[in-house]
Design an enzyme around this catalytic site. Structure first.
Site, PDB file in Angstrom:
ATOM      1  N   CYS A 237       0.859  -1.191   0.000  1.00  0.00           N
ATOM      2  CA  CYS A 237       0.000   0.000   0.000  1.00  0.00           C
ATOM      3  C   CYS A 237       0.890   1.234   0.000  1.00  0.00           C
ATOM      4  CB  CYS A 237      -0.920   0.007   1.224  1.00  0.00           C
ATOM      5  SG  CYS A 237      -1.958   1.491   1.320  1.00  0.00           S
TER       6      CYS A 237
ATOM      7  N   CYS B  79      -0.142   6.333   2.018  1.00  0.00           N
ATOM      8  CA  CYS B  79       0.558   7.303   2.873  1.00  0.00           C
ATOM      9  C   CYS B  79       1.948   7.556   2.289  1.00  0.00           C
ATOM     10  CB  CYS B  79       0.655   6.776   4.298  1.00  0.00           C
ATOM     11  SG  CYS B  79      -0.926   6.620   5.124  1.00  0.00           S
TER      12      CYS B  79
ATOM     13  N   CYS C  70      -4.497  -1.664   8.637  1.00  0.00           N
ATOM     14  CA  CYS C  70      -4.003  -0.299   8.400  1.00  0.00           C
ATOM     15  C   CYS C  70      -3.893   0.458   9.722  1.00  0.00           C
ATOM     16  CB  CYS C  70      -4.957   0.434   7.457  1.00  0.00           C
ATOM     17  SG  CYS C  70      -4.630   2.212   7.338  1.00  0.00           S
TER      18      CYS C  70
ATOM     19  N   GLN D  65     -15.897  15.120   8.770  1.00  0.00           N
ATOM     20  CA  GLN D  65     -14.432  15.056   8.768  1.00  0.00           C
ATOM     21  C   GLN D  65     -13.945  13.709   9.314  1.00  0.00           C
ATOM     22  OE1 GLN D  65     -12.524  17.079   7.334  1.00  0.00           O
ATOM     23  NE2 GLN D  65     -13.292  19.164   7.420  1.00  0.00           N
TER      24      GLN D  65
ATOM     25  N   GLU E 159     -26.430  24.234   2.868  1.00  0.00           N
ATOM     26  CA  GLU E 159     -25.751  23.021   2.389  1.00  0.00           C
ATOM     27  C   GLU E 159     -26.693  22.308   1.430  1.00  0.00           C
ATOM     28  OE1 GLU E 159     -23.853  19.784   1.466  1.00  0.00           O
ATOM     29  OE2 GLU E 159     -22.787  21.193   2.775  1.00  0.00           O
TER      30      GLU E 159
ATOM     31  N   ASN F  90     -16.848  26.920   3.522  1.00  0.00           N
ATOM     32  CA  ASN F  90     -16.095  25.672   3.691  1.00  0.00           C
ATOM     33  C   ASN F  90     -16.381  24.783   2.481  1.00  0.00           C
ATOM     34  OD1 ASN F  90     -14.649  23.523   4.832  1.00  0.00           O
ATOM     35  ND2 ASN F  90     -16.458  22.741   5.875  1.00  0.00           N
TER      36      ASN F  90
ATOM     37  N   CYS G   6      -9.898  22.611   2.074  1.00  0.00           N
ATOM     38  CA  CYS G   6      -9.141  21.354   2.045  1.00  0.00           C
ATOM     39  C   CYS G   6      -8.250  21.312   0.802  1.00  0.00           C
ATOM     40  CB  CYS G   6     -10.085  20.154   2.074  1.00  0.00           C
ATOM     41  SG  CYS G   6     -11.222  20.119   0.677  1.00  0.00           S
TER      42      CYS G   6
END
Length: 375
Positions: free
Chosen positions: A11, A14, A87, A212, A262, A307, A334
């Site tokens: 994997c 990351c 993980c 989140q 939203e 946001n 983000c």
């Protein structure tokens, strides 16, 4: 962070895992400063980080293998499956759930979906955990409702094994594409939302509402926004792209008139439930497109908090805000690239304050909070 999956070359999600966290933070800060190099910044606040492992509250597992021996994890580009139950980004509390799900898949006869052959039923397992009470939401993403009766029949065994499963649903995703969920959600439990709590603010998570994935850092992000708002002379604000209301619910006081917008009705249902619990009567949430809502208004509040998703707020909303000129804009992003692009479209504003939040350790991604003040 040590990861056997990474060390074995199985994997590579990351990509920064070999770098110590302080180095990762330095690289992210340098990236953000580079993106904002054209704008004078009054104050750079110290970056905020959280735990480097076991921090995720959500697992999105592709189901592959066979019904007798299912694998939960991901598919490599060549279609080879990889089991990611070990993980280290997941908390220890996920392991017993994954362990019970594998025999359950066999019991319920939920044949894993085979992408190459376009056959099978079970596409994904989506698991979310509440930090406040350890309750969990489990979603089975199926190709059709063919196996629904079998799943219902087998479910009591799973609930006996895992009493922490408070919300269980089936989502129907019939399309042969790498789309995580479809529109149809079928509840298999009486409870339909997971209770969460950040900084003494009640929040709710429903199946099709964004939340989140790093609670330790997200709670600090919301608390920081609240602190910034409390320092401003604000009686009226908008919370655009508000999701389940995390920012608005933190920033609201009995004196502030606040409107949260939203597009996802599920998320708005969560926000309304929280507002009712807090007894905030000057707080209202509506399921509308944020840009369409804002640009239809003849006047703006003193503060607009945005946001947006990764694409940013876009030129129509930037143009509207430039024209209407609210005194303050708080931008939570983000994707700092699109935020920088949007700030360029707001020439009447200066950057008062910027803070980086390391929401996604071991990757190049991060969240950023920026306070813009009308010049």
């Amino acid at each position: 962070m040590q990861c056997a999956l990474y060390d074995a070359g199985r994997c590579r999600s990351c990509q920064w895992i070999t770098q110590p966290i302080p180095e990762q933070l330095s690289a992210k800060t340098a990236d953000l400063k580079n993106l904002l190099a054209d704008f004078p910044v009054e104050e750079w606040c110290a970056p905020v980080s959280g735990p480097e492992q076991g921090f995720r509250n959500k697992a999105k597992m592709v189901v592959s293998g066979s019904v007798e021996k299912p694998l939960l994890g991901m598919l490599h580009r060549d279609g080879t499956p990889e089991d990611l139950c070990d993980c280290p980004l997941y908390p220890a509390s996920f392991a017993p759930v994954f362990a019970a799900l594998k025999p359950f898949i066999a019991r319920a006869g939920l044949t894993p979906y085979n992408v190459a052959r376009k056959r099978g039923e079970l596409k994904y397992i989506l698991l979310t955990e509440s930090q406040s009470d350890g309750g969990m939401m489990l979603r089975f993403v199926l190709r059709s409702d063919t196996k629904l009766a079998q799943l219902r029949k087998a479910l009591p065994w799973l609930q006996e094994q895992l009493p922490q499963l408070k919300v269980i649903t089936v989502n129907i995703q019939p399309v042969h594409m790498a789309i995580m969920e479809g529109e149809t959600e079928i509840y298999l439990t009486e409870q339909q939302a997971l209770a969460e709590r950040f900084n003494d603010v009640p929040l709710w998570i429903r199946p099709q509402s964004f939340f989140q994935t790093n609670p330790a850092v997200a709670s600090q992000l919301y608390a920081t926004a609240r602190d910034w708002v409390r320092q401003l002379p604000v009686n009226h604000m908008w919370d655009l792209f508000c999701g389940v209301g995390g920012f608005g619910l933190h920033c609201a006081t009995p004196d502030i008139q606040l409107t949260g917008i939203e597009i996802a009705p599920e998320a708005i249902a969560c926000a309304k439930q929280s507002a009712a619990e807090l007894g905030l009567t000057r707080l209202q949430f509506q399921a509308l497109d944020s840009t369409q809502f804002a640009t239809a208004q003849g006047e703006v509040p003193e503060l607009v908090l945005v946001n947006p998703p990764r694409r940013g707020i876009g030129i129509p909303l930037c143009d509207y805000l430039s024209t209407m000129a609210p005194r303050f804009i708080i931008y939570s992003s983000c994707n700092a690239q699109t935020m920088a692009k949007d700030i360029r479209e707001l020439p009447g504003y200066r950057i008062e304050r910027v803070q980086l939040f390391d929401m996604f350790p071991h990757t190049a991604h991060y969240e950023v909070l920026t306070l813009l003040v009308k010049q």
